[in-house]
Design an enzyme around this catalytic site. Structure first.
Site, mmCIF file in Angstrom:
data_model
loop_
_atom_site.group_PDB
_atom_site.id
_atom_site.type_symbol
_atom_site.label_atom_id
_atom_site.label_comp_id
_atom_site.label_asym_id
_atom_site.label_seq_id
_atom_site.Cartn_x
_atom_site.Cartn_y
_atom_site.Cartn_z
ATOM 1 N N GLN A 28 1.744 0.485 0.203
ATOM 2 C CA GLN A 28 1.027 -0.791 0.084
ATOM 3 C C GLN A 28 1.908 -1.870 -0.542
ATOM 4 O OE1 GLN A 28 -2.379 -1.985 -2.659
ATOM 5 N NE2 GLN A 28 -3.496 -1.736 -0.738
ATOM 6 N N GLY A 64 -12.048 5.542 -4.525
ATOM 7 C CA GLY A 64 -11.116 5.247 -5.607
ATOM 8 C C GLY A 64 -11.538 5.891 -6.904
ATOM 9 N N CYS A 68 -7.086 -7.182 -4.055
ATOM 10 C CA CYS A 68 -7.008 -6.945 -5.507
ATOM 11 C C CYS A 68 -7.787 -8.020 -6.256
ATOM 12 C CB CYS A 68 -5.558 -6.924 -5.978
ATOM 13 S SG CYS A 68 -5.451 -6.635 -7.766
ATOM 14 N N PRO A 92 -5.779 3.040 -3.091
ATOM 15 C CA PRO A 92 -4.645 2.721 -3.964
ATOM 16 C C PRO A 92 -5.158 2.103 -5.261
ATOM 17 C CG PRO A 92 -4.843 1.097 -2.196
ATOM 18 C CD PRO A 92 -5.890 2.135 -1.941
ATOM 19 N N HIS A 98 -13.554 -3.053 1.296
ATOM 20 C CA HIS A 98 -14.416 -2.912 0.116
ATOM 21 C C HIS A 98 -15.561 -3.918 0.267
ATOM 22 C CE1 HIS A 98 -14.729 -2.119 -4.449
ATOM 23 N NE2 HIS A 98 -15.800 -2.804 -4.082
ATOM 24 N N ASN A 153 -15.307 1.299 1.845
ATOM 25 C CA ASN A 153 -14.868 1.462 0.462
ATOM 26 C C ASN A 153 -15.840 0.732 -0.461
ATOM 27 O OD1 ASN A 153 -12.176 0.009 -1.470
ATOM 28 N ND2 ASN A 153 -13.025 2.040 -1.734
#
Length: 340
Positions: free
Chosen positions: A77, A231, A107, A22, A176, A207
């Site tokens: 999400q 991504g 994020c 995302p 991630h 990720n």
């Protein structure tokens, strides 16, 4: 404690999973449709729905679910920290045809984590415990998934949060391998992704900097993850999910002529809203994508520099044509320029 819910089927049984990460302002309905024409990932994830006391479901993000004709499952999400509002939003989302509800705990944008949401949640495992507990009760009939990083500034809370993933029977973890403070710089800690794979009871998607099919194979081998989430590098190479599947099947990856890249750029330019957007804004929007495309086209970085200076549509496409149409034999690099 509820047991885990089964995930949607992959495109190809027996192969590791692939997912498009995302990305805010990128992974909208249009981009999902474009990517699907080049070879869909197994799973899509929406941009995040912002959740707070006054939030309502964002219509344009909702369109990525309600108008999605790619045939692939879409996870919705959310980002937020207000538990009653996260629960309310999760229940609202479950009225739609979603593959599952995903909580953003990664994020890295400072304006986000300063509000104790996204990556900021990694600082407060007690809060994460309460959020996941309430969400698991609210989302009982479909997957509840988490996307996170290995920590905020360091990895002090890493194992504590992995324990919470287990405690609340999370169905999929996208991890991630950098901290929030790392943003997108520096090495990815694939060794910690491997640790998470061993630690949690659910499948893990690896990720972070998976820029080619070969890199995906290496990361899968190194981490033992159930799949990869890609991504930014899928923006630069929309064929990447297909190439990953080819590599996993042991097939040679067909080189992609640059004229196909030029067609892809044209598609991105022709967004359905295009007629209503001023030229300058459209040029800016396309540059966001070209920042990644340029890296796989010209490994010297000149395309990137010139493209960033262009002001108008004519200028921008003249530069694209110079790099993409002048040499008919040139193909997209399998590994992008890493000089930024």
């Amino acid at each position: 404690m509820s047991s885990q819910v089964s995930l949607p089927q992959s495109l190809q049984t027996g192969l590791p999973l692939t997912a498009l990460a995302p990305m805010q302002d990128v992974t909208n309905l249009w981009f999902m449709k474009v990517i699907a024409q080049y070879g869909s990932p197994d799973y899509f994830f929406t941009e995040y729905f912002r959740v707070n006391e006054t939030s309502r479901l964002n219509r344009s993000i909702l369109a990525a679910i309600t108008e999605n004709d790619t045939g692939r499952p879409v996870f919705a999400q959310m980002i937020g920290e207000s538990i009653p509002d996260l629960v309310r939003t999760a229940k609202e989302l479950c009225k739609y045809n979603i593959a599952g509800v995903d909580l953003n705990m990664g994020c890295p944008a400072p304006r986000i984590y300063r509000k104790q949401v996204g990556g900021g949640l990694l600082l407060t495992p007690e809060k994460v415990d309460r959020i996941l507990g309430e969400l698991r009760q609210a989302v009982s009939d479909r997957p509840l998934t988490v996307k996170m990083r290995v920590g905020f500034e360091n990895t002090d809370t890493f194992y504590k949060i992995l324990d919470l993933i287990n405690r609340h029977s999370i169905d999929l973890l996208s991890l991630h391998g950098r901290t929030v403070k790392d943003m997108y710089h520096g090495p990815v800690k694939y060794d910690l992704i491997a640790e998470a794979v061993r630690w949690v009871n659910c499948p893990v998607l690896a990720n972070g900097n998976i820029y080619s099919a070969q890199k995906a194979l290496e990361v899968l081998a190194q981490t033992g993850a159930a799949g990869v989430m890609v991504g930014r590098w899928a923006i630069g190479n929309p064929w990447l999910f297909n190439q990953i599947r080819q590599a996993l099947r042991g097939e040679a990856i067909a080189p992609m002529p640059l004229i196909e890249v030029r067609n892809y750029i044209e598609r991105l330019w022709q967004t359905p809203e295009a007629p209503n957007i001023p030229e300058r804004a459209r040029v800016g929007y396309l540059k966001m994508f070209l920042n990644y495309i340029a890296l796989s086209v010209d490994t010297e970085g000149l395309f990137l520099r010139l493209m960033r200076q262009a002001q108008t549509e004519v200028e921008l496409f003249k530069i694209c044509d110079r790099f993409l149409l002048d040499e008919e034999t040139k193909t997209l690099a399998l590994s992008p320029y890493q000089g930024v």
